[in-house]
Design a protein around this motif. Sequence first.
Motif, PDB file in Angstrom:
ATOM      1  N   SER A  83       0.975   3.842  -3.063  1.00 33.77           N
ATOM      2  CA  SER A  83       0.830   5.368  -2.716  1.00 33.77           C
ATOM      3  C   SER A  83       1.962   6.330  -3.076  1.00 33.77           C
ATOM      4  CB  SER A  83       0.648   5.668  -0.920  1.00 33.77           C
ATOM      5  OG  SER A  83       0.457   7.091  -0.789  1.00 33.77           O
TER       6      SER A  83
ATOM      7  N   THR B 122      -6.492  -2.666  -1.084  1.00 34.21           N
ATOM      8  CA  THR B 122      -7.266  -2.212   0.160  1.00 34.21           C
ATOM      9  C   THR B 122      -8.355  -3.128   0.549  1.00 34.21           C
ATOM     10  OG1 THR B 122      -6.757   0.091  -0.494  1.00 34.21           O
ATOM     11  CG2 THR B 122      -8.735  -0.327   1.039  1.00 34.21           C
TER      12      THR B 122
ATOM     13  N   HIS C  49      -6.498  -5.837   2.347  1.00 31.62           N
ATOM     14  CA  HIS C  49      -5.951  -5.726   3.638  1.00 31.62           C
ATOM     15  C   HIS C  49      -7.387  -5.894   4.547  1.00 31.62           C
ATOM     16  CE1 HIS C  49      -4.700  -2.940   7.029  1.00 31.62           C
ATOM     17  NE2 HIS C  49      -3.436  -3.132   6.484  1.00 31.62           N
ATOM     18  N   GLN C  50      -8.599  -5.332   4.014  1.00 30.87           N
ATOM     19  CA  GLN C  50      -9.723  -5.589   4.901  1.00 30.87           C
ATOM     20  C   GLN C  50     -10.290  -6.969   4.980  1.00 30.87           C
ATOM     21  OE1 GLN C  50     -12.334  -3.374   2.134  1.00 30.87           O
ATOM     22  NE2 GLN C  50     -12.015  -1.362   3.106  1.00 30.87           N
TER      23      GLN C  50
ATOM     24  N   LYS D  79       0.853  -1.242   0.129  1.00 30.15           N
ATOM     25  CA  LYS D  79       0.280   0.037   0.023  1.00 30.15           C
ATOM     26  C   LYS D  79       0.702   1.261   0.053  1.00 30.15           C
ATOM     27  CE  LYS D  79      -3.895   0.591   2.239  1.00 30.15           C
ATOM     28  NZ  LYS D  79      -5.057   0.704   2.980  1.00 30.15           N
TER      29      LYS D  79
ATOM     30  N   TRP E 191      -4.582   0.076  -6.248  1.00 29.61           N
ATOM     31  CA  TRP E 191      -5.162   0.477  -4.959  1.00 29.61           C
ATOM     32  C   TRP E 191      -6.332   0.014  -4.272  1.00 29.61           C
ATOM     33  CZ3 TRP E 191      -2.528   2.930  -1.059  1.00 29.61           C
ATOM     34  CH2 TRP E 191      -3.564   3.552  -0.116  1.00 29.61           C
ATOM     35  N   GLN E 192      -7.322  -0.274  -5.120  1.00 31.29           N
ATOM     36  CA  GLN E 192      -8.462  -0.611  -4.652  1.00 31.29           C
ATOM     37  C   GLN E 192      -8.232  -2.177  -4.260  1.00 31.29           C
ATOM     38  OE1 GLN E 192     -11.186  -0.086  -8.089  1.00 31.29           O
ATOM     39  NE2 GLN E 192     -11.373   2.145  -7.524  1.00 31.29           N
TER      40      GLN E 192
END
Length: 214
Positions: free
Chosen positions: A12, A38, A41-42, A8, A34-35
């Motif tokens: 970034s 993310t 990660h969730q 991530k 990125w999506q």
Amino acid sequence: RTPISVLKEKISLLDDPATGPLNDKQRETLAVAWQSITRLHQLFDRLLTFVAASESGMGADNTPADISAYIEKLAKLIPTLYPQAKINIVKNIARGLPKVMMNGDKLDLIFSNLVDNAVKFNTKPEVLINISAAKGPDKTVSIIFSDNGSGIPPEDRDRVFEKFYQIEKYFTGQVEGIGLGLALVKKLVEEAGGTIRLESRLKIGSDFFFTLPV
């Protein structure tokens, strides 16, 4: 979690103008990356939460919580968590409810998963959530959490509380997940000494009935 966090951070940095200009195609590719990272990660956080809840230490940590006050606070919080959705919350809380033997962190895990499902698996213009709480039998508080979502097919109702079980994607509209939310809800309720069951009607919604000891 560390490799995901590093990825991530690097993505970034690539999107930072200080690292150099990007063309439209590169910027589009980075947005997709990125999506995806993310979302990964969730999902990983949910898996870690389930593992933590499965350990005996977390299961034994039950301290009294004011369920009436908790539901009132939750009703105000839910719309802020899903600003993209129109959510209508109806509360039916009996007066004079005793405290339940479950701490606030566990209540958060239970209701956050129920709310998340109610919003994700819902294609109607308005998400309707109804939360009722009343005195139950044998020194318990009975709670009903209802939504107006897609409902659960009869063949899946006995299995939605199993770990890693997901309803067929053609039915759920390809909603991503790992099938741990309701398994975690059931585990927390039963470890506290309560019970949980489900009733559902296709295209109308689902009702979760559970009890918590006072």
